[in-house]
Motif scaffolding. Sequence first.
Motif, mmCIF file in Angstrom:
data_model
loop_
_atom_site.group_PDB
_atom_site.id
_atom_site.type_symbol
_atom_site.label_atom_id
_atom_site.label_comp_id
_atom_site.label_asym_id
_atom_site.label_seq_id
_atom_site.Cartn_x
_atom_site.Cartn_y
_atom_site.Cartn_z
ATOM 1 N N ALA B 6 -5.149 32.138 -75.350
ATOM 2 C CA ALA B 6 -4.515 30.674 -75.100
ATOM 3 C C ALA B 6 -4.879 29.988 -73.794
ATOM 4 C CB ALA B 6 -2.981 30.990 -75.097
ATOM 5 N N PHE B 7 -5.169 30.977 -72.851
ATOM 6 C CA PHE B 7 -5.747 30.369 -71.814
ATOM 7 C C PHE B 7 -7.186 29.856 -71.586
ATOM 8 C CE2 PHE B 7 -1.604 30.747 -69.865
ATOM 9 C CZ PHE B 7 -1.099 31.892 -70.160
ATOM 10 N N ILE B 85 -1.488 25.076 -75.200
ATOM 11 C CA ILE B 85 -2.076 25.176 -76.347
ATOM 12 C C ILE B 85 -3.405 24.913 -76.372
ATOM 13 C CG2 ILE B 85 -2.088 24.108 -78.661
ATOM 14 C CD1 ILE B 85 0.673 22.888 -77.645
ATOM 15 N N SER B 86 -4.270 25.996 -76.958
ATOM 16 C CA SER B 86 -5.835 25.606 -77.029
ATOM 17 C C SER B 86 -6.380 26.036 -78.357
ATOM 18 C CB SER B 86 -6.249 26.535 -76.025
ATOM 19 O OG SER B 86 -7.480 26.664 -76.172
ATOM 20 N N LYS B 87 -6.849 25.260 -79.072
ATOM 21 C CA LYS B 87 -7.245 25.525 -80.444
ATOM 22 C C LYS B 87 -6.225 26.031 -81.321
ATOM 23 C CE LYS B 87 -12.202 26.184 -78.928
ATOM 24 N NZ LYS B 87 -11.755 26.546 -77.334
ATOM 25 N N ASP B 88 -6.316 27.324 -81.770
ATOM 26 C CA ASP B 88 -5.345 27.746 -82.535
ATOM 27 C C ASP B 88 -4.184 28.437 -81.760
ATOM 28 O OD1 ASP B 88 -6.792 29.842 -82.119
ATOM 29 O OD2 ASP B 88 -7.033 30.229 -84.163
ATOM 30 N N GLN B 89 -4.504 28.930 -80.407
ATOM 31 C CA GLN B 89 -3.843 29.532 -79.340
ATOM 32 C C GLN B 89 -2.593 28.961 -78.978
ATOM 33 O OE1 GLN B 89 -5.060 32.868 -78.329
ATOM 34 N NE2 GLN B 89 -5.978 32.720 -80.034
ATOM 35 N N LYS B 90 -1.437 29.584 -78.691
ATOM 36 C CA LYS B 90 -0.375 28.957 -78.238
ATOM 37 C C LYS B 90 0.364 30.096 -77.197
ATOM 38 C CE LYS B 90 3.470 26.113 -79.214
ATOM 39 N NZ LYS B 90 4.577 25.451 -80.398
ATOM 40 N N ALA B 91 0.729 29.637 -75.974
ATOM 41 C CA ALA B 91 1.542 30.540 -75.044
ATOM 42 C C ALA B 91 2.844 29.781 -74.681
ATOM 43 C CB ALA B 91 0.748 31.124 -74.218
ATOM 44 N N GLY B 110 11.312 34.595 -71.853
ATOM 45 C CA GLY B 110 11.045 34.283 -73.489
ATOM 46 C C GLY B 110 9.672 33.986 -73.779
ATOM 47 N N VAL B 111 8.889 34.772 -73.396
ATOM 48 C CA VAL B 111 7.404 34.446 -73.643
ATOM 49 C C VAL B 111 6.867 34.832 -75.036
ATOM 50 C CG1 VAL B 111 5.055 35.023 -72.761
ATOM 51 C CG2 VAL B 111 7.041 35.129 -71.027
ATOM 52 N N THR B 112 6.112 33.897 -75.625
ATOM 53 C CA THR B 112 5.605 34.160 -76.865
ATOM 54 C C THR B 112 4.121 33.841 -76.898
ATOM 55 O OG1 THR B 112 6.066 32.040 -77.860
ATOM 56 C CG2 THR B 112 7.768 33.855 -78.280
ATOM 57 N N ASP B 123 8.938 39.434 -72.276
ATOM 58 C CA ASP B 123 9.857 39.114 -71.086
ATOM 59 C C ASP B 123 8.988 38.172 -70.034
ATOM 60 O OD1 ASP B 123 12.183 39.528 -72.405
ATOM 61 O OD2 ASP B 123 12.251 41.493 -71.390
ATOM 62 N N ARG B 124 7.795 38.884 -70.001
ATOM 63 C CA ARG B 124 6.642 38.583 -69.084
ATOM 64 C C ARG B 124 5.066 38.605 -69.371
ATOM 65 N NH1 ARG B 124 4.786 41.213 -64.505
ATOM 66 N NH2 ARG B 124 4.772 39.981 -62.425
ATOM 67 N N LEU B 125 4.610 37.563 -69.272
ATOM 68 C CA LEU B 125 2.935 37.622 -69.595
ATOM 69 C C LEU B 125 2.398 37.561 -68.210
ATOM 70 C CD1 LEU B 125 0.556 37.339 -71.133
ATOM 71 C CD2 LEU B 125 0.558 34.942 -71.288
ATOM 72 N N PHE B 126 1.488 38.620 -67.932
ATOM 73 C CA PHE B 126 0.876 38.634 -66.709
ATOM 74 C C PHE B 126 -0.688 38.731 -66.958
ATOM 75 C CE2 PHE B 126 0.332 39.704 -62.463
ATOM 76 C CZ PHE B 126 -0.815 40.533 -62.128
ATOM 77 N N VAL B 127 -1.306 37.597 -66.473
ATOM 78 C CA VAL B 127 -2.805 37.570 -66.724
ATOM 79 C C VAL B 127 -3.545 37.581 -65.457
ATOM 80 C CG1 VAL B 127 -4.449 35.914 -67.595
ATOM 81 C CG2 VAL B 127 -2.222 35.871 -68.629
ATOM 82 N N ASP B 128 -4.354 38.492 -65.396
ATOM 83 C CA ASP B 128 -5.087 38.839 -63.947
ATOM 84 C C ASP B 128 -6.511 38.298 -64.312
ATOM 85 O OD1 ASP B 128 -7.164 39.830 -62.376
ATOM 86 O OD2 ASP B 128 -5.792 41.421 -61.934
ATOM 87 N N LEU B 129 -7.127 36.959 -63.941
ATOM 88 C CA LEU B 129 -8.050 36.504 -64.269
ATOM 89 C C LEU B 129 -9.225 36.904 -63.588
ATOM 90 C CD1 LEU B 129 -6.358 33.076 -63.505
ATOM 91 C CD2 LEU B 129 -6.926 33.951 -65.790
#
Lengths: 222, 162
Positions: B6-7, B85-91, B110-112, B123-129
């Motif tokens: 999504a990112f 939102i990106s293309k068909d992705q959603k966060a 409430g992460v989806t 509960d939590r989305l963690f993205v390490d870029l």
Amino acid sequence: MNDLAIAFDGHAENRLTAFSAARRHSRLVGLLRVGVPGLALLLTAGFLLTSFLDIRSLGDPVFDQSTSAISGSTITMVEPRLTGYNSQRRPYEVIASRAEQDIAAPQKIDLDQLAARMQLEGDGWARLESSRGFFDNEGQTLRLNKDVSVTSNTGYHATMNSADVDLEAGRVTSNEPVAVTFDAGDLKADRMEIRDGGDLIIFQGRVRMKIEPSKTSAKGAT
Amino acid sequence: QQATNAFDGFSSNSDEPVNIEADRLDVRDKDQAAVFTGNVVVTQGESRLETKALTVFYTGGATADAPASSRSIRRLEADGGVVVISKDQKATGNTGVFDMASNTIVMTGGVTVSQGPNVIRGDRLFVDLTKQTSRIETGGNTGRVRGLFLPNKGTPGAPPRN
């Protein structure tokens, strides 16, 4: 594009191949990084606008006008010039093509083709212009009411239909559409207000900011 | 069909213009923060971020003389509900914090994360870029992982491109 497989609770069969991250940084980072220089330029721009507000906090400015004429109770000054320093010791100059003052109310001055120029760090400068201005020395207010623009040599340019400057309170309000362009993009809003001498700048009403990524990288270095 | 994160929608080298819209923008030099509030929408190409309030914390002098480039953004916080939102992705989540220094994004509340039929909640989305990894955690402090996104070593036979 590498592919990320998702191990869901470790069971192979419900592995979800749902997401894959691009090799390069995620796009959200890219967007924000692109937005950064544009916004940074805007923040400087806001400050440029308010450095003119410092005029009130200096000693007594030097005022000279080449010629002046009196007719009836009105003094007309041609190309008056006002120079001085603001609180950061920055020299500034305010000129007008014409200024009119009524002897009975000397505190109020009508100005035509007003232009104020402020020296900044190094060879930087900023310029505030307005085709009509109305200065009230008593109230310490300046009303700029036609084609107001502020420009700087850092590529910043703001235009407004009108602006009310409260020199005492260090406040500028423009209740008409404002457009700010900087080399990496632009910003529009229906209204703008600058308070506390520039510590707070508020844009309201359909705020739209556009940033051109291609330009930021080139400019980012300056 | 290659699913993207999504990112993935906001790439750094896309030269499409970025548009930010909001009802209001407060630039508070004292706190060195710029706050977009009210129907905040950030778009670039096919990617879109929506939130109620986006706060940009920056560093760098507040003087007119500080060249713009000397200012940099430290941290971004989106709260009051965040949708990417990106293309068909959603966060989606309640808050999203992007920290430049650690180059990480953390979404909480409430992460989806969904892509087509695939949905993962936590509960939590963690993205390490930097490491290109992201993980969803659930459960208050247990941080038990519900869905782990692991870099796949590329399709078998194809050399991993990095």
